[in-house]
Design a protein around this motif. Structure first.
Motif, PDB file in Angstrom:
ATOM      1  N   SER A 110       5.783  21.637   3.024  1.00 53.22           N
ATOM      2  CA  SER A 110       4.907  21.699   1.859  1.00 53.22           C
ATOM      3  C   SER A 110       5.121  23.025   1.128  1.00 53.22           C
ATOM      4  O   SER A 110       5.418  24.055   1.742  1.00 53.22           O
ATOM      5  N   LEU A 111       4.963  22.971  -0.168  1.00 50.36           N
ATOM      6  CA  LEU A 111       5.139  24.125  -1.026  1.00 50.36           C
ATOM      7  C   LEU A 111       3.771  24.705  -1.362  1.00 50.36           C
ATOM      8  O   LEU A 111       2.825  23.967  -1.666  1.00 50.36           O
ATOM      9  N   ASP A 112       3.666  26.021  -1.282  1.00 53.02           N
ATOM     10  CA  ASP A 112       2.437  26.709  -1.652  1.00 53.02           C
ATOM     11  C   ASP A 112       2.778  27.764  -2.690  1.00 53.02           C
ATOM     12  O   ASP A 112       3.649  28.600  -2.468  1.00 53.02           O
ATOM     13  N   TYR A 148       4.233  19.130  -2.945  1.00 53.59           N
ATOM     14  CA  TYR A 148       3.327  20.104  -3.534  1.00 53.59           C
ATOM     15  C   TYR A 148       2.073  19.395  -4.016  1.00 53.59           C
ATOM     16  O   TYR A 148       2.132  18.434  -4.776  1.00 53.59           O
ATOM     17  N   VAL A 161       7.791  25.230  -9.811  1.00 57.19           N
ATOM     18  CA  VAL A 161       8.206  23.930  -9.266  1.00 57.19           C
ATOM     19  C   VAL A 161       9.454  23.414  -9.972  1.00 57.19           C
ATOM     20  O   VAL A 161      10.392  22.911  -9.333  1.00 57.19           O
ATOM     21  N   VAL A 175      11.228  18.287  -4.933  1.00 57.44           N
ATOM     22  CA  VAL A 175       9.796  18.532  -4.768  1.00 57.44           C
ATOM     23  C   VAL A 175       9.025  17.320  -5.258  1.00 57.44           C
ATOM     24  O   VAL A 175       9.167  16.896  -6.399  1.00 57.44           O
ATOM     25  N   VAL A 217       5.494  15.990  -6.213  1.00 55.87           N
ATOM     26  CA  VAL A 217       4.206  16.552  -6.642  1.00 55.87           C
ATOM     27  C   VAL A 217       3.146  15.465  -6.553  1.00 55.87           C
ATOM     28  O   VAL A 217       3.297  14.376  -7.091  1.00 55.87           O
TER      29      VAL A 217
END
Length: 188
Positions: A90-92, A157, A173, A183, A185
């Motif tokens: 996961s992207l933060d 994300y 992003v 990614v 979303v």
């Protein structure tokens, strides 16, 4: 042996038989003594009371009931249970007034695989401003390079409740996507 003890108990005193403590008084009698000792009165629970640690109240057990409120027992779907394993990274993205920071985290182990931010020395020297759109694009590019070094090519994300998917967050992003990281979303 009981045949021998019962007549001696009967003769030594009728109090033992009246209190119905024959067996207790027989067991507490010593071998060398010919007299039976009087037994203490029995408690309600048995030989001894069950009391708390401070010996103040009798021990009582109350079983806790499970709440019947449906909010406390929500159903967890199959997707909710398996999403952390199907899409493990996961992207933060965190953006403040002074700097931009982004990281890719493994959801199951909670380990950060790749981290990039404008506070690091190598990026800080190159940028004019640490919180504008070109800084966000630079953070996305560096994060994508570090993620590819760690063999991570996909991430998900989900923006926080207070964040909108526009402006600087979208720039980070989009920079990740342009540099080879897929990614996904999730906008609620």
């Amino acid at each position: 042996m009981l045949r021998k003890l019962l007549p001696s108990l009967w003769q030594s005193g009728a109090t033992a038989l009246e209190n119905r403590n024959i067996i207790f008084s027989c067991c507490s009698r010593s071998f060398h003594s010919s007299r039976a000792t009087a037994a203490p009165p029995r408690s309600f629970f048995g030989v001894e009371d069950f009391v708390d640690e401070d010996n103040s109240r009798p021990y009582t057990y109350t079983k806790e009931k499970k709440p019947r409120n449906p909010e406390n027992r929500k159903h967890v779907s199959f997707k909710q249970r398996t999403i952390a394993y199907m899409e493990p990274f996961s992207l933060d993205v965190f953006i403040s007034k002074r700097f931009v920071s982004a990281s890719i985290t493994h959801r199951v182990t909670s380990k950060q695989v790749a981290v990039a931010g404008t506070n690091s020395k190598d990026i800080k020297a190159v940028l004019q401003s640490r919180s504008d759109i070109p800084a966000c694009i630079a953070v996305g590019r560096i994060l994508a390079d570090r993620a590819r070094e760690a063999d991570v090519y996909t991430a998900t994300y989900t923006p926080r409740e207070r964040d909108k998917f526009e402006g600087k967050i979208r720039a980070v992003v989009q920079s990740l996507i342009d540099n080879g990281i897929d990614v996904k979303v999730y906008l609620d």
